[in-house]
Design a protein around this motif. Structure first.
Motif, short mmCIF file in Angstrom:
data_model
loop_
_atom_site.label_atom_id
_atom_site.label_comp_id
_atom_site.label_asym_id
_atom_site.label_seq_id
_atom_site.Cartn_x
_atom_site.Cartn_y
_atom_site.Cartn_z
N CYS A 5 0.78 -1.28 -0.07
CA CYS A 5 0.14 0.07 -0.01
C CYS A 5 0.94 1.37 0.00
N VAL A 6 0.24 2.09 -0.65
CA VAL A 6 0.92 3.52 -0.57
C VAL A 6 0.26 4.34 0.13
N GLY A 7 0.89 5.10 1.17
CA GLY A 7 0.07 6.10 1.90
C GLY A 7 0.39 7.64 1.33
N TYR A 53 -12.78 4.68 6.12
CA TYR A 53 -12.82 4.19 4.71
C TYR A 53 -11.82 5.08 3.96
N GLU A 54 -10.90 4.54 3.15
CA GLU A 54 -9.95 5.04 2.13
C GLU A 54 -10.24 4.41 0.81
N VAL A 55 -11.02 4.80 -0.07
CA VAL A 55 -11.15 4.32 -1.48
C VAL A 55 -9.80 4.45 -2.18
N GLU A 56 -9.24 3.41 -2.97
CA GLU A 56 -8.18 3.53 -3.64
C GLU A 56 -8.04 2.66 -4.72
N LEU A 57 -7.39 2.97 -6.11
CA LEU A 57 -7.29 2.16 -7.25
C LEU A 57 -6.28 1.04 -6.86
N ILE A 84 -10.71 -0.97 -0.54
CA ILE A 84 -10.88 0.13 0.61
C ILE A 84 -9.84 -0.38 1.48
N ASP A 85 -8.99 0.56 1.77
CA ASP A 85 -7.87 0.62 2.76
C ASP A 85 -8.66 1.13 4.25
N PHE A 86 -9.18 -0.03 4.71
CA PHE A 86 -9.71 0.53 6.24
C PHE A 86 -8.82 0.67 7.12
N ALA A 105 -3.03 -0.68 12.86
CA ALA A 105 -4.18 0.25 12.68
C ALA A 105 -4.47 0.20 11.08
N LYS A 106 -3.70 -0.68 10.26
CA LYS A 106 -3.85 -0.68 8.86
C LYS A 106 -3.98 -2.12 8.15
N ALA A 107 -3.43 -2.97 9.04
CA ALA A 107 -3.23 -4.57 8.30
C ALA A 107 -4.21 -5.31 9.18
N GLY A 174 -2.99 4.64 -2.86
CA GLY A 174 -3.27 5.80 -2.09
C GLY A 174 -4.88 6.43 -2.39
N THR A 175 -5.21 7.18 -1.09
CA THR A 175 -6.84 7.37 -1.32
C THR A 175 -6.64 9.08 -1.67
N PRO A 176 -7.63 9.56 -2.10
CA PRO A 176 -7.89 11.02 -2.29
C PRO A 176 -8.66 11.41 -0.92
MG MG Z 1 -4.71 4.32 2.02
#
Ligand code: MG
Length: 203
Positions: A5-7, A53-57, A84-86, A105-107, A174-176
């Motif tokens: 994942c890219v933050g 939520y973080e929507v990502e390609l 979604i990168d919850f 927090a991420k995985a 990454g998310t907008p």
């Molecule tokens: Mg993200």
């Protein structure tokens, strides 16, 4: 397989979280136990009061590679998806404050929602791919791959210096801006252009 994942890849999102603009991609991993597919529901975990939520390609790698040059990166993927990168934002803030890694927090289980993948040729312009997320029928995030700080090919090239990429590996790119908290009974629908890629409930 692994999820890379890219933050911090969209400027307005970096600003909404008050982070510094990176000069290299910020990478982190999720394990296969984090995956949710087939629009199965996401269960809010007990350990967080603020799951966002973080929507990502997404990009699925279909060839083994290491030290991939940016100009050849496009030959390593042929399918695009949405995910979604919850993020347990309350835990992530604590991790950052304490100088600790983000994994809890991420995985965590269920933190990587993954759509079916679509051949990239089916989209007109990968460099300007529109995507958005609807929360209970209202659009909350809108993104465009053209707004990424680091392009898909740059991310693949950069990541492959550190991690051998294998068939089936998936990138979250990454998310907008517009991230927000989920609540029980929410419905999330994710779209690439006018194609609905995700449609699931929060429980
Ligand atoms: Mg993200």
């Amino acid at each position: 397989m692994k999820i890379i994942c890219v933050g911090r890849n969209y400027l307005p999102h970096i600003q909404e979280l008050g982070h510094k603009v990176p000069d290299e991609p910020t990478l982190f991993l999720k394990p296969d136990s984090s995956i949710i597919t087939r629009n199965r529901p996401f269960f809010i975990p007990d350990f967080s009061q603020q799951v966002e939520y973080e929507v990502e390609l997404l990009v699925r790698i279909d060839k083994v590679g290491k030290y991939i040059q940016e100009k050849y990166a496009h030959t390593y993927y042929h399918e695009i998806g949405l995910g979604i990168d919850f993020t347990a934002r309350d835990l992530q803030k604590k991790c950052i404050e304490n100088g600790n890694p983000w994994e809890i927090a991420k995985a965590f289980d269920g933190s990587a929602v993954i759509s079916p993948f679509v051949e990239k040729d089916q989209f007109e312009d990968l460099d300007h791919l529109q995507f958005h997320l609807d929360l209970n029928g209202t659009t909350v995030q809108i993104g465009n791959s053209g707004e990424m700080l680091f392009s898909i090919d740059q991310i693949i090239s950069y990541a492959s210096q550190f991690f051998t990429l294998k068939t089936g590996d998936i990138f979250f790119t990454g998310t907008p801006k517009g991230v927000g908290k989920v609540s029980i009974n929410d419905r999330l629908e994710g779209w690439i252009e006018n194609r609905r890629m995700l449609n699931f409930r929060v429980k």
